[in-house]
Motif scaffolding. Structure first.
Motif, mmCIF file in Angstrom:
data_model
loop_
_atom_site.group_PDB
_atom_site.id
_atom_site.type_symbol
_atom_site.label_atom_id
_atom_site.label_comp_id
_atom_site.label_asym_id
_atom_site.label_seq_id
_atom_site.Cartn_x
_atom_site.Cartn_y
_atom_site.Cartn_z
ATOM 1 N N PHE A 82 7.475 2.131 -14.338
ATOM 2 C CA PHE A 82 8.164 0.870 -14.605
ATOM 3 C C PHE A 82 9.677 1.081 -14.697
ATOM 4 N N GLU A 83 10.109 2.053 -15.488
ATOM 5 C CA GLU A 83 11.542 2.240 -15.709
ATOM 6 C C GLU A 83 12.267 2.684 -14.441
ATOM 7 N N ILE A 84 11.650 3.570 -13.675
ATOM 8 C CA ILE A 84 12.297 4.062 -12.457
ATOM 9 C C ILE A 84 12.399 2.973 -11.403
ATOM 10 N N ARG A 129 0.825 -1.217 0.000
ATOM 11 C CA ARG A 129 0.000 0.000 0.000
ATOM 12 C C ARG A 129 0.859 1.266 0.000
ATOM 13 N N ALA A 130 2.159 1.100 -0.241
ATOM 14 C CA ALA A 130 3.077 2.236 -0.091
ATOM 15 C C ALA A 130 2.717 3.402 -0.998
ATOM 16 N N LEU A 131 2.393 3.133 -2.258
ATOM 17 C CA LEU A 131 2.115 4.180 -3.226
ATOM 18 C C LEU A 131 0.639 4.564 -3.296
ATOM 19 N N VAL A 132 -0.179 3.882 -2.521
ATOM 20 C CA VAL A 132 -1.608 4.210 -2.485
ATOM 21 C C VAL A 132 -1.798 5.461 -1.636
ATOM 22 N N PRO A 133 -2.468 6.491 -2.163
ATOM 23 C CA PRO A 133 -2.668 7.723 -1.382
ATOM 24 C C PRO A 133 -3.391 7.443 -0.065
ATOM 25 N N LEU A 177 3.786 -2.725 -7.392
ATOM 26 C CA LEU A 177 4.062 -1.312 -7.135
ATOM 27 C C LEU A 177 3.908 -0.471 -8.397
ATOM 28 N N VAL A 178 4.272 -1.041 -9.551
ATOM 29 C CA VAL A 178 4.106 -0.297 -10.794
ATOM 30 C C VAL A 178 2.643 0.070 -11.011
#
Length: 395
Positions: free
Chosen positions: A242-244, A48-52, A87-88
């Protein structure tokens, strides 16, 4: 392990990373999925790290998660690579939302509720990647689609609950569309092959997925795009995230290889030099320094581009060459650092079960992810020199 890459605040504790590191060799040896790692990462909130925060997530930035992925990959590359795909998707949904597009808000809600997201894009023989598909997307009454085709390198195969796929809808003569949608694992048209027996990244279990009429509900169909390159925000969001994050994973491998090289140089001795440790040998010192210089150069590049995505920076036509170049540099850089570490560490690293030998096998996977070396150079050449013309070189 020495954590020289700052993360503010670090989400993954040193204790958790140590446990994950302790399991990596066994997963690789037995060619099994990282079940325990995934359970612990989910419990820590990492999925859930990137979920606001407004959707029930942790609200970390892409820059922060890229730093965490470097740390995770330094401890368990295959675990980090596979988690990358989840995560992507959450990063793509977040990037779109920040740009005023809520078409993937359902993904953020699902991830916050415990969904594990898979990335079902790669296909055998398809070098168009995002811009074409060999999968058949057949429209259904009511707006849904059924997908027929095979997806390869589907990381998280034993665990994903919802798979993002694309396919070609050719139902309208002369007006084909690339259809993007999500399908559920429980759909009877989905089957997963047990075909992952690879040189490296073994714990990722990126097995082939067969779609035989797998159904995507209308509310899970989120794009219909013309084939070929286009400026739709979805394509940018996928490519950037994806690239980062991929560059971060391979940079983590390089970081760990450098640590192992330093340890080996202090541990190994030389009869030629009266039993002194090899950290006093000028040639070994040069190799370690060369690896350290290479690593120091890549961290700020990842940080800068991730920060620019977070800040909605406008690089215009230079976005894609910068992102492709970053991925290419990061993977080639990591391969170089691992090679230097092997030369420092000596013949023991050639034995099965040696960590550095495993990193050597894992880092080679970076050669095959998009953008590969040829694609990256083509993208950058077009940005600086313009597109190729049909007339060929001047006589």
């Amino acid at each position: 392990m020495n954590d020289s890459t700052p993360a503010t605040p670090p989400l993954l504790s040193d204790e958790l990373l140590a446990r994950i590191h302790g399991r990596a060799a066994g997963y690789d040896r037995d060619n099994v999925f990282f079940t325990e790692d995934l359970a612990e990462l989910a419990e820590a909130g990492y999925l859930r790290a990137l979920v606001p925060a407004g959707f029930g997530g942790l609200g970390l930035t892409l820059q922060q998660v890229a730093r965490e992925q470097i740390r995770l990959a330094a401890h368990a590359p295959a675990t980090a690579l596979a988690v990358n795909m989840h995560l992507v998707w959450t990063g793509v949904a977040r990037a779109l939302l920040e740009r005023g597009d809520d078409s993937l808000a359902f993904l953020l809600e699902g991830a916050a509720a415990g969904e594990v997201l898979g990335f079902g894009v790669s296909e055998p023989g398809n070098d168009l990647v995002l811009f074409g598909s060999t999968t058949d997307a057949r429209p259904q009454q009511g707006g849904g689609y059924r997908f027929f085709g095979t997806k390869v390198f589907t990381s998280l195969s034993p665990a994903w609950t919802s798979l993002g796929v694309m396919g070609l809808d050719s139902s309208a003569p002369g007006a084909p569309k690339i259809v993007w949608a999500f399908i559920d694992r429980s759909d009877p048209g989905v089957s997963v092959k047990d075909d992952w027996d690879t040189l490296g990244m073994r714990a990722s279990q990126s097995r082939s997925t067969v779609l035989d009429g797998a159904y995507a509900r209308p509310d899970r169909v989120f794009r219909r795009l013309d084939p070929g390159p286009n400026s739709d925000p979805l394509i940018f969001a996928i490519f950037a995230t994806f690239e980062i994050l991929l560059a971060s994973v391979y940079t983590g491998i390089g970081r760990r290889a450098l640590e192992l090289a330093v340890e080996a140089a202090g541990r190994r001795t030389s009869l030629k030099n009266d039993g002194h440790s090899l950290d006093q040998d000028p040639d070994i010192r040069w190799r370690v320094a060369d690896a350290a210089i290479a690593m120091d150069g890549i961290y700020p590049q990842i940080d800068a581009l991730a920060r620019d995505v977070d800040a909605l920076a406008d690089h215009g036509a230079q976005w894609h060459p910068r992102l492709a170049g970053l991925k290419h540099r990061a993977t080639e850089n990591a391969k170089h650092v691992v090679d230097q570490a092997l030369r420092v560490s000596g013949g023991s690293s050639y034995f099965a079960g040696n960590e550095l030998g495993r990193l050597y096998r894992d880092v080679l996977a970076g050669l095959f992810h998009p953008s590969d070396a040829e694609s990256a150079h083509s993208t950058v050449a077009s940005a600086w020199l313009g597109p190729l013309t049909d007339s060929g070189p001047a006589k």
